[in-house]
Enzyme design. Structure first.
Site, PDB file in Angstrom:
ATOM      1  N   TYR A 138     -30.164  33.827  -1.814  1.00 47.90           N
ATOM      2  CA  TYR A 138     -29.488  32.553  -1.550  1.00 47.90           C
ATOM      3  C   TYR A 138     -30.467  31.456  -1.121  1.00 47.90           C
ATOM      4  O   TYR A 138     -30.137  30.278  -1.175  1.00 47.90           O
ATOM      5  CB  TYR A 138     -28.403  32.712  -0.469  1.00 47.90           C
ATOM      6  CG  TYR A 138     -27.207  33.536  -0.907  1.00 47.90           C
ATOM      7  CD1 TYR A 138     -27.135  34.089  -2.181  1.00 47.90           C
ATOM      8  CD2 TYR A 138     -26.143  33.752  -0.055  1.00 47.90           C
ATOM      9  CE1 TYR A 138     -26.050  34.840  -2.580  1.00 47.90           C
ATOM     10  CE2 TYR A 138     -25.040  34.508  -0.452  1.00 47.90           C
ATOM     11  CZ  TYR A 138     -25.003  35.054  -1.714  1.00 47.90           C
ATOM     12  OH  TYR A 138     -23.925  35.800  -2.102  1.00 47.90           O
ATOM     13  N   LYS A 188     -30.562  48.330  -2.898  1.00 49.34           N
ATOM     14  CA  LYS A 188     -30.558  48.670  -4.327  1.00 49.34           C
ATOM     15  C   LYS A 188     -31.996  49.025  -4.682  1.00 49.34           C
ATOM     16  O   LYS A 188     -32.615  48.440  -5.574  1.00 49.34           O
ATOM     17  CB  LYS A 188     -30.024  47.453  -5.118  1.00 49.34           C
ATOM     18  CG  LYS A 188     -29.834  47.689  -6.605  1.00 49.34           C
ATOM     19  CD  LYS A 188     -28.645  48.569  -6.952  1.00 49.34           C
ATOM     20  CE  LYS A 188     -28.552  48.782  -8.442  1.00 49.34           C
ATOM     21  NZ  LYS A 188     -27.568  49.822  -8.793  1.00 49.34           N
ATOM     22  N   ASP A 220     -23.985  49.745  -5.148  1.00 52.06           N
ATOM     23  CA  ASP A 220     -22.863  50.050  -6.045  1.00 52.06           C
ATOM     24  C   ASP A 220     -22.030  51.202  -5.496  1.00 52.06           C
ATOM     25  O   ASP A 220     -20.799  51.184  -5.521  1.00 52.06           O
ATOM     26  CB  ASP A 220     -23.347  50.323  -7.478  1.00 52.06           C
ATOM     27  CG  ASP A 220     -24.615  51.162  -7.543  1.00 52.06           C
ATOM     28  OD1 ASP A 220     -25.259  51.363  -6.498  1.00 52.06           O
ATOM     29  OD2 ASP A 220     -24.962  51.636  -8.633  1.00 52.06           O
ATOM     30  N   ASP A 244     -22.406  39.590   1.541  1.00 54.16           N
ATOM     31  CA  ASP A 244     -21.378  38.611   1.169  1.00 54.16           C
ATOM     32  C   ASP A 244     -20.247  39.335   0.439  1.00 54.16           C
ATOM     33  O   ASP A 244     -19.054  39.186   0.758  1.00 54.16           O
ATOM     34  CB  ASP A 244     -22.048  37.574   0.246  1.00 54.16           C
ATOM     35  CG  ASP A 244     -21.194  36.353  -0.007  1.00 54.16           C
ATOM     36  OD1 ASP A 244     -20.047  36.311   0.496  1.00 54.16           O
ATOM     37  OD2 ASP A 244     -21.659  35.443  -0.714  1.00 54.16           O
ATOM     38  N   ASP A 248     -16.394  40.925   2.058  1.00 51.20           N
ATOM     39  CA  ASP A 248     -15.109  40.461   1.511  1.00 51.20           C
ATOM     40  C   ASP A 248     -14.279  41.648   1.036  1.00 51.20           C
ATOM     41  O   ASP A 248     -13.062  41.693   1.219  1.00 51.20           O
ATOM     42  CB  ASP A 248     -15.327  39.494   0.333  1.00 51.20           C
ATOM     43  CG  ASP A 248     -15.412  38.042   0.785  1.00 51.20           C
ATOM     44  OD1 ASP A 248     -15.605  37.823   2.005  1.00 51.20           O
ATOM     45  OD2 ASP A 248     -15.298  37.139  -0.054  1.00 51.20           O
TER      46      ASP A 248
END
Ligand code: NAD
Length: 353
Positions: A138, A188, A220, A244, A248
């Site tokens: 980001y 990851k 994942d 992020d 959620d």
């Protein structure tokens, strides 16, 4: 104590109004706080041309804590990126050096049926997701859309320094020590070198916290495990982008994005407190928004920045009570409960307080 109030856009001012009523009630009972309101997001763009005016950042920096509702709206999506409301959000997190985002996903018993998962899978769920907030893809440079070989290419950079990983890892291990002493770090590393470093540094920091059981999971798999068996987790720590998304996802396990507060802390514990949801333009101005995530953000602020666990618990108990009494905004409504709007929910919380 001084608190900077940033209502922002969409449902922001509606839910902030209810949080301010709660603060007023605590003030009437002797809590020594003063508040100062400032502009952020689209509201700030409309008034000043910038989503984060210097004056706002100054007030925020001079305050002991910042309460932020939400920013954004479709009318701003046509603006150049630097002027979009979301830049204000990223800017204030960065400007306050609020690098540690604490996002609890706690299932209130009364809302078990509002979860998208079976009640037995989510009953008693209590996860704390710790998301690094000021680094990663980001913020990484270079970024942008450029021309290469006669076509447009979109570029972002995933980058983490050792010191950035180290400080968020310490926050996560300390949080785990105060809870169930289980920490799962999500990365990851099989594909991304930046997250190989993440894993290496988390393991190094873990040596200082021998009582915490550290595990690692690829993002994942973590996304899958969160819906398969979420109660296996106590504290999870991950980077900005994975956090992020996973936070959620975890929020939906609890029934509503409208229920969850968050804290973003700097190294000294000063914090920015906000609901995890956005400005919900689809319901803005209709008096339908759930103010509980905003009100619970006040509780987190009292706990982490103002050192008032008693007042935090008082608010959290009031929220539990209104849920037990059957009050529900549309997002958490189920047949047989009492559907109310934003202000009525605020009234119920004040009465319970
Ligand atoms: P959103 O969180 O605003 O809304 C997603 C869905 O959840 C919508 O259906 C909305 O009505 C509902 N919802 C959200 N909060 C609710 C509440 N308190 N009560 C009841 N229902 C609620 O996400 P989005 O629609 O993807 O984004 C809308 C805008 O918000 C965009 O401009 C986005 O950039 C911005 N945004 C801001 C933040 C923030 O300020 N922290 C976070 C996410 C998105």
């Amino acid at each position: 104590m001084k608190i900077c109030i940033l209502p922002g856009d969409g449902i922001g001012p509606e839910i902030m109004a209810q949080a301010l009523r709660v603060l007023d009630a605590l003030r009437a009972d002797g809590l020594a706080i003063e508040t100062e309101q400032a502009l952020i997001g689209g509201a700030a763009v409309d008034a000043t041309g910038s989503p984060l005016p210097d004056a706002t950042l100054k007030i925020a920096r001079e305050s002991d804590a910042v309460l932020l509702a939400a920013v954004g709206g479709p009318q701003y999506d046509v603006l150049p990126r630097e002027q979009r409301p979301e830049r204000g959000l990223l800017g204030i997190r960065k400007g306050l050096d609020a690098f540690a985002n604490l996002r609890p996903a706690l299932l209130y018993e009364e809302l078990a049926s509002a979860s998208s998962l079976k009640p037995e899978i989510v009953a008693g769920l209590d996860i704390l997701i710790i998301r690094e907030l000021t680094g990663d893809i980001y913020f990484g440079e270079p970024r942008g859309i450029a021309m290469r070989h006669g076509e447009r290419v979109g570029i972002n950079t995933m980058v983490y320094s050792e010191s950035e990983i180290r400080r968020i890892a310490h926050v996560a291990f300390k949080a785990a020590m105060k809870r169930g002493r289980k920490l799962c770090s999500v990365d990851k590393m099989n594909v991304l070198e930046a997250t190989q470093l993440w894993r290496d540094v988390v393991i190094e920091v873990g040596a200082e916290y021998p009582e915490v059981a550290l595990s690692h999971m690829l993002v994942d798999n973590a996304a899958m495990q969160l819906v398969r068996n979420p109660k296996q987790f106590d504290v999870m720590v991950t980077g900005n982008m994975f956090g992020d998304i996973l936070s959620d996802e975890a929020s939906m396990l609890t029934g509503s994005i409208g229920m969850l507060p968050s804290a973003s802390l700097d190294e000294s514990g000063k914090g920015l407190y906000e609901p995890i949801h956005g400005s919900a333009p689809d319901i803005a101005g209709k008096g339908l928004a759930n103010p509980l995530a905003m009100i619970l953000s006040v509780a987190m602020m009292l706990r982490y920045s103002l050192n008032r666990e008693d007042a935090a618990l008082r608010i959290e108990s009031a929220v539990k009570k209104v849920l037990a009494q059957g009050y529900r905004t549309g997002d958490i409504w189920t047949a047989g409960t009492n559907k109310v709007g934003t202000k009525e929910m605020g009234d119920a919380v004040l009465a319970a307080l």
